[in-house]
Scaffold this active site. Structure first.
Site, PDB file in Angstrom:
ATOM      1  N   CYS A   3     -11.852  -3.826  21.219  1.00 22.56           N
ATOM      2  CA  CYS A   3     -12.068  -2.713  22.155  1.00 22.56           C
ATOM      3  C   CYS A   3     -13.514  -2.235  22.235  1.00 22.56           C
ATOM      4  CB  CYS A   3     -11.158  -1.535  21.803  1.00 22.56           C
ATOM      5  SG  CYS A   3     -11.650  -0.641  20.299  1.00 22.56           S
ATOM      6  N   ASP A  25      -0.918   7.190 -12.114  1.00 23.96           N
ATOM      7  CA  ASP A  25      -0.658   5.768 -11.853  1.00 23.96           C
ATOM      8  C   ASP A  25      -1.897   4.976 -12.225  1.00 23.96           C
ATOM      9  OD1 ASP A  25      -0.105   3.259 -10.903  1.00 23.96           O
ATOM     10  OD2 ASP A  25       0.210   3.856  -8.825  1.00 23.96           O
TER      11      ASP A  25
END
Length: 450
Positions: free
Chosen positions: A234, A359
């Site tokens: 684009c 985590d």
């Protein structure tokens, strides 16, 4: 100022004095006390300041330090939160700790946690936002990078007249149409790179075109998702840069030389990522009317800051203490270690507390395999999750016989003294770093505080 804010200010300042003069620490507790008594105390404290907010995933602390050093060249006293305590209570503490400004142009340069930009902006009315980068970080707390950026955007929208000084090499920072004045910085490549067409590695975050969702390409990629991006579908592309780096002249873990415009700049710290931090600081300094000579002088004076390639002398060792907290930052530190010319020892400390991100799977995205194993003579592994870090290094090709497990800080410090090399690099998550520094301070290896 009303009675409530007077009482809050007195209580906060008193607790700060006690904590720092008696207990030798405390970067957020005084702010908590003051905010309990007056939730809007920051509005009162920041009233007369021209405020710069520095935010983003990586580089906030170093960028803030470089901006402050530069602005002091011209304006003298500059208020800041140098410890990296970047949530609202830590920012309130920074104002409480500062004596009443006598500067003709009172300036505050504040490192602000991404999730706190909105609540801080409501109270301090910033004149400048500095955006460093957005990478995957503590997903249990922030979510995906677009969620993180939306948190920042919510804050910027509260100050539509503030100038946004953003990393133009990060496509996400030009993806939202804002009314604010904008300044973009980045790497301006030589003309012979303009025809390059490369993609980022497949697991890189933030490489979808914000206009059409196709994969972005790069004329040149500096690291991660940063570079001269364009969309072949684009036509979306990097915005025009106001300030740029044209060449990296030389680098090692303790030194960077690079060119901006026609002038060479030097800072006493390594890592390509720190060139972006210096470029952000340069852009802010120019916005505040500093010239190139003043900025170069400030950069040459830059000091190591808390946990960000902080230099520590212990026994006969030169220790470089480095915070690592997400895959991109870790990878860039590992790349920096590969610019080291001498043999060294590596210390890896991994915690998984809330401030680290619970985590720890992100360590598998760091390319430990790329390290020059011949240079690393011994490894110490520690922190609450030492077994995870040790296993990660084994998978990367390091022998278990080369590693020493250190179950606590006492063992880490004891084993560092025995290492076979003079140079030692400690890579540590945030709470492990805080804990190690506390033990080092108790042993008088470093000064207490930050």
């Amino acid at each position: 100022m009303n009675l409530k804010s007077d009482v809050a200010k007195f209580a906060g300042k008193s607790s700060y004095w006690f904590l720092h003069n008696v207990l030798k620490g405390g970067t957020s507790f005084p702010g908590k006390i003051a905010m309990k008594l007056d939730p809007d105390i920051l509005n009162t404290l920041a009233q007369n300041y021209e405020t710069v907010i520095v935010t983003g995933t990586n580089g906030k602390t170093m960028t803030t330090a470089l901006i402050v050093e530069a602005l002091r060249e011209k304006y003298g006293e500059v208020l800041t939160n140098p410890s990296g305590s970047n949530m609202q209570q830590g920012i309130v503490t920074a104002f409480l700790a500062n004596k009443k400004s006598k500067a003709k142009r009172p300036i505050a340069v504040l490192e602000v946690d991404e999730a706190n930009v909105k609540m801080v902006t409501k109270l301090v009315k910033p004149s400048v936002f500095v955006l460093t980068n957005i990478f995957r970080d503590q997903m249990d707390r922030y979510g995906e990078i677009y969620t993180t950026y939306n948190k920042i955007i919510e804050g910027i929208k509260l100050a539509p007249d503030a100038t946004v000084i953003a990393n133009g090499d990060a496509s996400i920072f030009s993806s939202v149409d804002l009314p604010n004045p904008k300044i973009f910085y980045g790497f301006k490549l030589p003309s012979d790179h303009s025809q390059n067409d490369v993609k980022a590695p497949v697991n890189t975050d933030g490489v979808l075109c914000p206009e059409c969702d196709h994969i972005l390409h790069y004329h040149d990629r500096i690291y991660a998702n940063l570079g001269d991006f364009f969309c072949p579908n684009c036509g979306y592309r990097r915005p025009e840069l106001t300030y740029s780096v044209s060449e990296i002249i030389d680098q090692d873990p303790n030194h960077l030389s690079f060119r901006m415009g026609t002038k060479d700049y030097h800072i006493n710290i390594g890592g390509t990522y720190n060139i972006y931090n210096a470029l952000a600081a340069y852009s802010v300094a120019r916005h505040f009317d500093l010239d190139d000579e003043e900025i170069a002088s400030a950069f040459a004076k830059n000091k190591r800051v808390f946990g960000r390639q902080e230099l520590i002398q212990y026994a006969d060792k030169d220790i470089d203490l480095i915070l690592v907290k997400n895959p991109v930052g870790l990878d860039e530190v590992l790349h920096m270690l590969n610019t080291e010319k001498d043999d060294y020892s590596l210390v890896a400390l991994l915690n998984a507390n809330h401030a680290d991100g619970i985590d720890t799977s992100w360590i598998w995205d760091g390319q430990f395999e790329d390290l020059n194993r011949e240079q690393i003579k011994q490894i110490l592994v520690g922190g609450q999750r030492w077994h995870d870090m040790g296993f990660r290094l084994e998978v990367a090709g390091f022998s278990p016989e080369q590693m020493t497990i250190c179950p606590d800080n006492e063992a880490v410090i004891e084993e560092i003294a025995k290492l076979p090399t003079k140079k030692v690099y400690i890579l540590s998550t945030y709470t492990a770093l805080l804990s190690l520094r506390k033990t080092m301070a108790e042993k008088k290896i470093i000064k207490a505080g930050m």
